[in-house]
Design a protein around this motif. Sequence first.
Motif, mmCIF file in Angstrom:
data_model
loop_
_atom_site.group_PDB
_atom_site.id
_atom_site.type_symbol
_atom_site.label_atom_id
_atom_site.label_comp_id
_atom_site.label_asym_id
_atom_site.label_seq_id
_atom_site.Cartn_x
_atom_site.Cartn_y
_atom_site.Cartn_z
ATOM 1 N N ASP A 93 11.407 -56.374 22.076
ATOM 2 C CA ASP A 93 12.611 -55.363 21.574
ATOM 3 C C ASP A 93 13.775 -56.203 21.161
ATOM 4 O O ASP A 93 14.579 -55.763 20.253
ATOM 5 N N TRP A 94 14.271 -57.092 22.273
ATOM 6 C CA TRP A 94 15.420 -57.561 22.060
ATOM 7 C C TRP A 94 15.349 -58.604 21.079
ATOM 8 O O TRP A 94 16.299 -58.607 20.131
ATOM 9 N N PHE A 133 10.803 -56.360 1.494
ATOM 10 C CA PHE A 133 10.813 -57.448 2.220
ATOM 11 C C PHE A 133 11.364 -57.147 3.697
ATOM 12 O O PHE A 133 12.105 -56.139 3.837
ATOM 13 N N ASP A 134 11.023 -57.976 4.607
ATOM 14 C CA ASP A 134 11.506 -58.036 5.926
ATOM 15 C C ASP A 134 12.791 -58.608 6.195
ATOM 16 O O ASP A 134 12.755 -59.857 6.126
ATOM 17 N N VAL A 135 13.881 -58.061 6.627
ATOM 18 C CA VAL A 135 14.949 -59.052 6.531
ATOM 19 C C VAL A 135 14.963 -60.115 7.714
ATOM 20 O O VAL A 135 15.921 -60.674 7.698
ATOM 21 N N GLN A 136 13.987 -59.767 8.772
ATOM 22 C CA GLN A 136 14.083 -60.752 9.638
ATOM 23 C C GLN A 136 13.265 -62.245 9.155
ATOM 24 O O GLN A 136 13.219 -63.182 9.822
ATOM 25 N N GLY A 146 19.013 -61.056 10.036
ATOM 26 C CA GLY A 146 18.910 -60.249 8.784
ATOM 27 C C GLY A 146 19.867 -60.086 8.011
ATOM 28 O O GLY A 146 19.977 -60.504 6.733
ATOM 29 N N LEU A 147 21.178 -59.851 8.634
ATOM 30 C CA LEU A 147 22.345 -59.653 7.924
ATOM 31 C C LEU A 147 22.942 -60.749 7.423
ATOM 32 O O LEU A 147 23.345 -60.995 6.350
ATOM 33 N N ASN A 183 17.060 -60.222 15.673
ATOM 34 C CA ASN A 183 16.548 -60.849 14.231
ATOM 35 C C ASN A 183 16.779 -59.865 13.162
ATOM 36 O O ASN A 183 16.919 -60.328 11.893
ATOM 37 N N THR A 184 16.682 -58.488 13.302
ATOM 38 C CA THR A 184 17.102 -57.712 12.283
ATOM 39 C C THR A 184 18.643 -57.587 11.832
ATOM 40 O O THR A 184 19.145 -57.496 10.965
#
Length: 254
Positions: free
Chosen positions: A104-105, A59-62, A115-116, A110-111
Motif C-alpha cells: 500500500d505504501w 495509462f497508469d501514472v505509476q 506519477g505526478l 508511486n502514484t
Amino acid sequence: MNKIALITGATSGIGEACAKKFAGAGYDLIVTGRRTDRLEQLKINLQADFPIKILSLTFDVQDRKAVESRLGELPEAWRQIDVLINNAGLAAGRDLFADADMNDWETMLNTNVHGLLYVTKTVVPWMIARQKGHIINMGSIAAKEVYEKGNVYCASKSAVDALSRAMRIDLLQHHIKVTSIHPGAVETEFSLVRFKGDEAKAAATYTGVTPLTAIDVADTIFYCAGLPAHVCINDLVITCTQQADAFYFNKNNQ
Ligand code: NDP
Ligand code: 8X3
C-alpha cells in the motif's frame, strides 16, 4: 482556438468534475486514467454536450515508460497545454505504522508522488517553450497535518506540497503558475478505494457531516485557473464548513 487542459484521474470524483467544468467553459481536454471504459463514456457525454475536442489516454501514472510514451505521442497541437491538473491519486489503507502493508505504501508513493513527477516532467518542456502554463497539483489537508493511521498517505501529500513550492520557484523564470489545492473530506470514490471496497467504512468517513463534493473542488480549481495572467493562487486549503482541519469536525452540526 480553445485552451487545453490535461486532467489526470478523470474517471471519477474530482478529476471527472473538473473535466465537466472545463469542458463547459470551452476547454479542449486531455483526460487520463486507467479505466478506458469510463474515459470513453466521459468523452462521449462531454462531446455530445459541448463543442470541444477530447483526447482520452489510458495509462497508469505509476508506469514511467507508459506516461512518457502516451504523452510523448501527443501531436504538436495537443502539446499546447494551458492547464495541467495533477489529480490522479489515492490512499490505500488506513493503518497504524506497524500494521500497514508495504505494498500500500509503495502504491501511494508511486502514484501520488512518482506519477505526478512523470506527468509533470513530460509536460513542463512544452510549457517552457510557450513561456506560459498553469500546473495545479492535488494535495490534501493530509499534507498540512499528519493524523493517526495517515502515515504514508500524509507523507505522499506532504511531498506534493513541497514539490509544488519547489516547482513554483524553479519555474518562476518561465512564467508558469503553480497552485496546490488541499481539500479536506470530499465525498468521491476516495474512501471506497482507501478501504478497499468496504462500503460501510467508506460511508462512515462522512457520517454526521456534509462533506465537500467533487463539484465544490472543481469549481475552486476552475476559479484558480481563470484568474488573470498576473495573479496566482499558490496554496489553497478547502474544507467543508463542519471541518476545521485534519482532526476537528463538528459532526451532526452541534
Ligand atoms: P477518486 O477515487 O474518485 O478518483 C481518483 C482518480 O485517480 C481516478 O480517476 C483514478 O482513475 C485516478 N488514479 C488513481 N490511481 C491511478 C493510477 N495509478 N494511474 C492513473 N490514474 C489513477 O478520488 P478523488 O477524486 O477524491 O481523488 C482525486 C485526488 O484528490 C487524489 O489525488 C486524492 O488524493 C485527492 N484528495 C481527495 C480527497 C477526498 O477526500 N476525496 C481530499 C483531498 C485530496 P483510475 O482508477 O481509472 O485509474
Ligand atoms: C483526503 C482527505 O483527511 O482523508 O486527502 O486525508 S483525508
